[in-house]
Design an enzyme around this catalytic site. Structure first.
Site, PDB file in Angstrom:
ATOM      1  N   ARG A  51       0.731  -1.969   8.296  1.00  0.00           N
ATOM      2  CA  ARG A  51       0.462  -1.146   9.479  1.00  0.00           C
ATOM      3  C   ARG A  51      -1.045  -0.935   9.672  1.00  0.00           C
ATOM      4  NH1 ARG A  51       1.708   3.702   8.944  1.00  0.00           N
ATOM      5  NH2 ARG A  51       2.164   3.756   6.712  1.00  0.00           N
ATOM      6  N   GLY A  63       1.321   1.051  -5.385  1.00  0.00           N
ATOM      7  CA  GLY A  63       0.306   0.049  -5.091  1.00  0.00           C
ATOM      8  C   GLY A  63      -1.059   0.675  -4.907  1.00  0.00           C
ATOM      9  N   LYS A  95      17.096   2.291 -14.936  1.00  0.00           N
ATOM     10  CA  LYS A  95      16.897   3.730 -15.167  1.00  0.00           C
ATOM     11  C   LYS A  95      16.964   4.513 -13.859  1.00  0.00           C
ATOM     12  CE  LYS A  95      12.519   3.569 -13.544  1.00  0.00           C
ATOM     13  NZ  LYS A  95      11.843   4.426 -12.550  1.00  0.00           N
ATOM     14  N   LYS A 118      10.771  -2.475  -8.886  1.00  0.00           N
ATOM     15  CA  LYS A 118      11.938  -2.177  -9.718  1.00  0.00           C
ATOM     16  C   LYS A 118      13.208  -2.328  -8.883  1.00  0.00           C
ATOM     17  CE  LYS A 118       9.177   0.855 -12.620  1.00  0.00           C
ATOM     18  NZ  LYS A 118       8.938   2.189 -13.179  1.00  0.00           N
ATOM     19  N   ASN A 145      14.432   9.149  -7.081  1.00  0.00           N
ATOM     20  CA  ASN A 145      15.832   8.894  -7.423  1.00  0.00           C
ATOM     21  C   ASN A 145      16.515  10.177  -7.884  1.00  0.00           C
ATOM     22  OD1 ASN A 145      16.119   5.786  -7.244  1.00  0.00           O
ATOM     23  ND2 ASN A 145      14.190   6.117  -8.317  1.00  0.00           N
ATOM     24  N   SER A 175       5.494   5.897 -15.087  1.00  0.00           N
ATOM     25  CA  SER A 175       4.195   5.909 -14.397  1.00  0.00           C
ATOM     26  C   SER A 175       4.339   6.413 -12.961  1.00  0.00           C
ATOM     27  CB  SER A 175       3.602   4.495 -14.396  1.00  0.00           C
ATOM     28  OG  SER A 175       4.562   3.550 -13.922  1.00  0.00           O
ATOM     29  N   ALA A 181       0.819  -1.214   0.000  1.00  0.00           N
ATOM     30  CA  ALA A 181       0.000   0.000   0.000  1.00  0.00           C
ATOM     31  C   ALA A 181       0.853   1.263   0.000  1.00  0.00           C
ATOM     32  CB  ALA A 181      -0.938   0.000   1.204  1.00  0.00           C
ATOM     33  N   GLY A 182       1.983   1.195  -0.708  1.00  0.00           N
ATOM     34  CA  GLY A 182       2.768   2.396  -0.937  1.00  0.00           C
ATOM     35  C   GLY A 182       2.120   3.238  -2.013  1.00  0.00           C
ATOM     36  N   ALA A 237       3.221   7.502  -9.578  1.00  0.00           N
ATOM     37  CA  ALA A 237       1.978   7.239  -8.846  1.00  0.00           C
ATOM     38  C   ALA A 237       1.203   8.516  -8.569  1.00  0.00           C
ATOM     39  CB  ALA A 237       2.294   6.527  -7.532  1.00  0.00           C
ATOM     40  N   THR A 240      11.888   9.401 -15.250  1.00  0.00           N
ATOM     41  CA  THR A 240      12.568   9.322 -13.955  1.00  0.00           C
ATOM     42  C   THR A 240      13.706  10.325 -13.838  1.00  0.00           C
ATOM     43  OG1 THR A 240      12.036   6.966 -13.952  1.00  0.00           O
ATOM     44  CG2 THR A 240      13.619   7.697 -12.327  1.00  0.00           C
TER      45      THR A 240
END
Length: 347
Positions: free
Chosen positions: A34, A14, A193, A107, A258, A140, A10-11, A142, A250
């Site tokens: 959690r 996700g 990447k 990734k 990153n 993509s 559930a980050g 989030a 990215t």
């Protein structure tokens, strides 16, 4: 019949995928470790730590009960950090329907072995059919996907049926998926990447301009392709969404953890300070360690990855690393253009 789908993790990504699935009319069971996060999602329809200001669809149900989340699910999406991937596979194995289609959107590499995530899936989910495994990756963020901003990605599987099953499951008016049989190349593009984005962040943090950024991205793509060919990927994959597309997003976006981490390092902050300040996983750090290990094992020349490894783990300054890259021996660019390799579905 309403499709029930399990999303493990559930980050930010996700949760964004859960939002897409709920928009398609699916009932989504979203696994979170959690309890306070579970309560927030179910009661407030928010996941403020990862996606602030995003209201979540009522079709998303959070739970910390892994068995309940997986029960009876034909489709399972794995979206957790690479550091937790093997442990999660071992945890879900007893509860996974043998006929389920399983896709991951993680990734990175396993640091101990250098394995890709799909290799871990084949190893740990040994009773499952590898032709029902898939990889979901591409440009993509989030933060954009959860707001229904148009996004396009790749779903790769050895079996066309599996790739198209996830394509049908996830495709919406704002989320488009292309299929690809090249699991190795698709996975490597999405993981490597992040390393190049750290390097671009170094350059931006040092105050270098667009010329340096373009050089790092272009030469970074060359070294990603070089390793990919060594490991059996199709060259053309790296010219697509999971290669150059993800690299652009990215290396240039304000949403990229990153890039932001690399930028802070370029400004002179320590790695420990940067990771603490970010408060979320920066996959490029672990990916650098994994890719460096693979490069050493295979003998593939990866100068950018090596330079970033030296900054992260050997105390080299970002400025010296970039200067050393510029000072490498002269080379003819066309020496590195390889004959394209293509591939097809296993079935």
């Amino acid at each position: 019949m309403t499709q029930e789908v399990a999303v493990i993790g559930a980050g930010s990504f996700g949760t964004a995928l859960a939002q897409v699935l709920a928009d398609k009319g699916c009932l989504v069971d979203l696994y979170a470790r959690r309890e306070e996060q579970v309560r927030e999602i179910n009661e407030n329809r928010t996941n403020s730590r990862y996606l602030p200001d995003v209201m979540l669809h009522a079709g998303i149900r959070a739970s910390s009960d892994l068995q309940a989340v997986l029960r009876g699910k034909r489709f399972v999406l794995l979206v957790m950090p690479s550091s937790a991937f093997r442990d999660t596979l071992q945890a879900i194995r007893p509860h996974l329907d043998p006929q389920a289609y399983v896709a991951h959107a993680t990734k990175g590499f396993d640091i101990e072995t250098g394995q890709r995530m799909s290799e871990l899936m084949e190893e740990e989910l040994y009773e499952h059919d590898r032709l029902k495994f898939a990889v979901l990756t591409g440009p993509s963020h989030a933060e954009e996907l959860s707001l229904r901003i148009p996004t396009t990605v790749v779903v790769a599987s050895r079996a066309r049926e599996t790739a198209e099953a996830f394509q049908d499951l996830l495709m919406t008016s704002y989320f488009r998926l292309y299929t690809n049989p090249d699991v190795v190349g698709t996975e490597l593009g999405g993981s490597l990447k992040n390393i190049i984005a750290l390097g671009v962040g170094f350059a931006d943090g040092l105050g270098f301009g667009d010329n340096a950024k373009a050089a790092l991205m272009t030469r970074g793509l060359t070294e990603i392709t070089r390793l990919g060919l060594q490991l059996g990927a199709a060259q053309l994959t790296f010219g697509g969404l999971s290669g150059v597309g993800d690299l652009i997003a990215t290396c240039t976006s304000k949403h990229s953890r990153n890039w932001r981490a690399g930028f802070a390092l370029g400004q002179g902050k320590s790695l420990d300070h940067v990771l603490h300040e970010m408060g979320m996983v920066v996959e490029g750090v672990r990916a650098t360690k994994g890719a460096y290990k693979i490069a050493q094992q295979t003998g593939v020349d990866m100068p950018i990855t090596t330079a970033i490894y030296q900054v992260l783990f050997e105390g080299k300054s970002p400025k010296t690393a970039v200067e050393d890259l510029m000072g490498r021996r002269r080379i003819h660019e066309m020496e590195e253009v390889a004959e394209a390799i293509s591939m097809d579905w296993e079935q």
